[in-house]
Every structure is written in C-alpha cells, then in structure tokens.
Design an enzyme around this catalytic site. Sequence first.
Site, PDB file in Angstrom:
ATOM      1  N   HIS A  43       8.532   6.911   8.950  1.00 29.28           N
ATOM      2  CA  HIS A  43       9.149   7.219   7.659  1.00 29.28           C
ATOM      3  C   HIS A  43      10.582   7.689   7.895  1.00 29.28           C
ATOM      4  O   HIS A  43      10.874   8.320   8.901  1.00 29.28           O
ATOM      5  CB  HIS A  43       8.347   8.294   6.919  1.00 29.28           C
ATOM      6  CG  HIS A  43       7.142   7.741   6.207  1.00 29.28           C
ATOM      7  ND1 HIS A  43       7.104   7.540   4.863  1.00 29.28           N
ATOM      8  CD2 HIS A  43       5.950   7.308   6.689  1.00 29.28           C
ATOM      9  CE1 HIS A  43       5.927   7.031   4.525  1.00 29.28           C
ATOM     10  NE2 HIS A  43       5.201   6.882   5.616  1.00 29.28           N
ATOM     11  N   CYS A  91       4.086   9.425   0.750  1.00 29.37           N
ATOM     12  CA  CYS A  91       2.691   9.820   0.822  1.00 29.37           C
ATOM     13  C   CYS A  91       2.444  10.650  -0.409  1.00 29.37           C
ATOM     14  O   CYS A  91       3.133  11.635  -0.633  1.00 29.37           O
ATOM     15  CB  CYS A  91       2.421  10.631   2.088  1.00 29.37           C
ATOM     16  SG  CYS A  91       0.772  11.373   2.072  1.00 29.37           S
ATOM     17  N   ASN A 151       9.207   4.522   3.913  1.00 36.47           N
ATOM     18  CA  ASN A 151       8.964   3.912   5.216  1.00 36.47           C
ATOM     19  C   ASN A 151      10.294   3.327   5.699  1.00 36.47           C
ATOM     20  O   ASN A 151      11.207   3.140   4.904  1.00 36.47           O
ATOM     21  CB  ASN A 151       7.974   2.747   5.073  1.00 36.47           C
ATOM     22  CG  ASN A 151       6.551   3.214   4.872  1.00 36.47           C
ATOM     23  OD1 ASN A 151       5.786   3.313   5.808  1.00 36.47           O
ATOM     24  ND2 ASN A 151       6.193   3.499   3.639  1.00 36.47           N
ATOM     25  N   ARG A 168       0.841  -1.202   0.000  1.00 37.12           N
ATOM     26  CA  ARG A 168       0.000   0.000   0.000  1.00 37.12           C
ATOM     27  C   ARG A 168       0.879   1.257   0.000  1.00 37.12           C
ATOM     28  O   ARG A 168       0.987   1.950  -1.000  1.00 37.12           O
ATOM     29  CB  ARG A 168      -0.927  -0.032   1.225  1.00 37.12           C
ATOM     30  CG  ARG A 168      -2.136   0.856   1.105  1.00 37.12           C
ATOM     31  CD  ARG A 168      -1.885   2.279   1.561  1.00 37.12           C
ATOM     32  NE  ARG A 168      -1.276   2.358   2.894  1.00 37.12           N
ATOM     33  CZ  ARG A 168      -0.732   3.453   3.384  1.00 37.12           C
ATOM     34  NH1 ARG A 168      -0.706   4.561   2.693  1.00 37.12           N
ATOM     35  NH2 ARG A 168      -0.188   3.454   4.597  1.00 37.12           N
ATOM     36  N   ASP A 169       1.570   1.504   1.085  1.00 40.32           N
ATOM     37  CA  ASP A 169       2.359   2.738   1.194  1.00 40.32           C
ATOM     38  C   ASP A 169       3.494   2.744   0.167  1.00 40.32           C
ATOM     39  O   ASP A 169       3.867   3.796  -0.355  1.00 40.32           O
ATOM     40  CB  ASP A 169       2.934   2.856   2.618  1.00 40.32           C
ATOM     41  CG  ASP A 169       3.075   4.299   3.062  1.00 40.32           C
ATOM     42  OD1 ASP A 169       2.986   5.197   2.205  1.00 40.32           O
ATOM     43  OD2 ASP A 169       3.277   4.540   4.267  1.00 40.32           O
TER      44      ASP A 169
END
Length: 313
Positions: A210, A241, A250, A16-17
């Site tokens: 992060h 993001c 991350n 996802r991220d």
Amino acid sequence: MINYPKEVVIEEQGLRDGLQSEKALVPKDKKLALINAVVDAGVKRVQVTSFVHPKLVPQMADAEDVCRGLKPTNGVIFSGLVLNTKGIERAAKAGLKHVAASISASDTHSRKNANASLAKARKGFAEMVKVGHQLGLTIRGGLQCVFGCRFEGRIDPAVVLDLIKEQLDLGIDEVALADSTGMANPHTIQQISAEVIELAGGMPVFLHLHDTEGKGLANALAALQVGIAHFDTAFGGMGGCPFIKGASGNISTEDLVFMLGQMGIECGIDINKISAVSRSLEDFFAKQFSGKMHRVLARDDIQIVRNYREGHN
Ligand code: ZN
C-alpha cells in the site's frame, strides 16, 4: 550489479481491494466487464471478489454472482479472498479454483479486524487450509500487517517468520506478505522478503503493498532487488482496508507496469489498456485515484508519453 528478475507476475486486486473501499455499489455486470478488460490488458491473475459477510462489506455481496459470470480464460487465475472456512466453501461452490487466505501478524489488528486473537486466528487458518485442500483449491496463504500495525507499531520479524513457517508446514501453495498499513520501508522490505524467499524455497512469494506513506514504488523496487517477482496491485492505485482508517491506496497497476517496462522487466500487461480501465473508473466514481500513469498517458503534451507510445523510452 543487481540481478533483477526478468519477469514479474502482477495480481490485479482492484476488483476486491479497490472496489471494497468505495461506497457506491458497482453492478455485477460492470465488475465482469472490468475483469474482462483487465484480462484483455494481459493480466494473468485477478482477485475478483471476497467472501466476507455482506453486511460488513456490501460491495462484495455479489461474490457468487461475479464468480459464476467469469469467462474461463486459458492461463488466467481468478482468485477470491476468504477469511474463514465458510468463505472457502462459498468460493469452491461458486466455482473458484484459487483462494487467498491470510491472518494478521498483529494480535491487536487480528482482534479488531477478525474478532480473534492471533492464537485463535492461527487455528482458524489451519482449518481453512485443510478444508480448502479437501475441496481441491489452490491456497495462497500469508500475513497482513507484516511491516507494521497502526495499533502495535513495528511487528517483530521473528514473529512474522514463525507464522510463515507454520503456514508452509500446513502446506500452503503460495505466500503473500501484505503491508496493509503502508508502514514498510525499503530496508524492512528487503530484510523480511529475503528471509521469506529462503523459507519458501522456490514457492511464489507475493508482496501486497500500500502507498499510504508514499513508499509504495520504492518498496517494490527494494523487493525486486532481493528477488521478489510477484506483486499485488490495483488499477488507478485504488484500495485501502475498510477496517484500517487511512490505509488507502494499493500501488497502482499502471505505475508498476510502467516502471518495470522502463527497467526492461516483462510483465505482459499493456499499459495503455490498463490505464484506460483506471480512467473509466475515475469517471464512474467521479473522483481521482492516487495512481499516476493513467493520467499521464491520457495527455498529448508530454514528450515522455510520445516516446513511450513510439516504443522508445
Ligand atoms: Zn490491501
């Protein structure tokens, strides 16, 4: 003498991220293969997608298809990120049992990212918890920009604690504190984490870190020292993001796994397997990610790697 946790739970957020900040679309079958590889490496929690508007994040347009393709695996939690009740309903319909919902601790970030004042976001969050629980979902609540916002700078810890208290009263099942901008430092990490752990009274408290300012692992270490035992990471150190410029990276799954292993803290993840996933993604995207250990472990000429492979570090 510091009491470190004996075990740490890692939630892989690369699907996802990580992927959401890449323009090149990853086909659904490739995502499912990545999820299987991550689970095979021993990861017990995977955030598999987010239920956002496909126009905002095209990489996540296949959220339902990915969820329907998941292979149920004992003891593995598959989670989806949701931003509103529509997302919750989509997640439940797609068969997920677990969702992550959060709001920003920064009013300005909330207005820019979620198009809602903080006051409005709080109301929306309460509605999400209500609907999610009605649908039988487990809900990880929490906050973004806990440790700083690019628009507002420092966030008052009192505001953070107030928002967390409100979410706990609403009945969230888990808490997550996100350093969305990478502005945290070991001191603020310890201050806020310790207070939230106390408020949460035994409920899992996740940190989502992060590495934007290079303090990712230092912050993880600081968190371990005050009892945090749940972390979000992304393979290769991918991520960012899409709404916060420069919020890249991350903390990398393999880097945290390696450090924990050297410290004698269990996380159940095979570093060689997860590193292979990261290397395959560097090949796929034809670029280098900010994590370290997946590249270090690919080399044969470094003594520490030979020692690690032979099981004595
Ligand atoms: Zn993030």
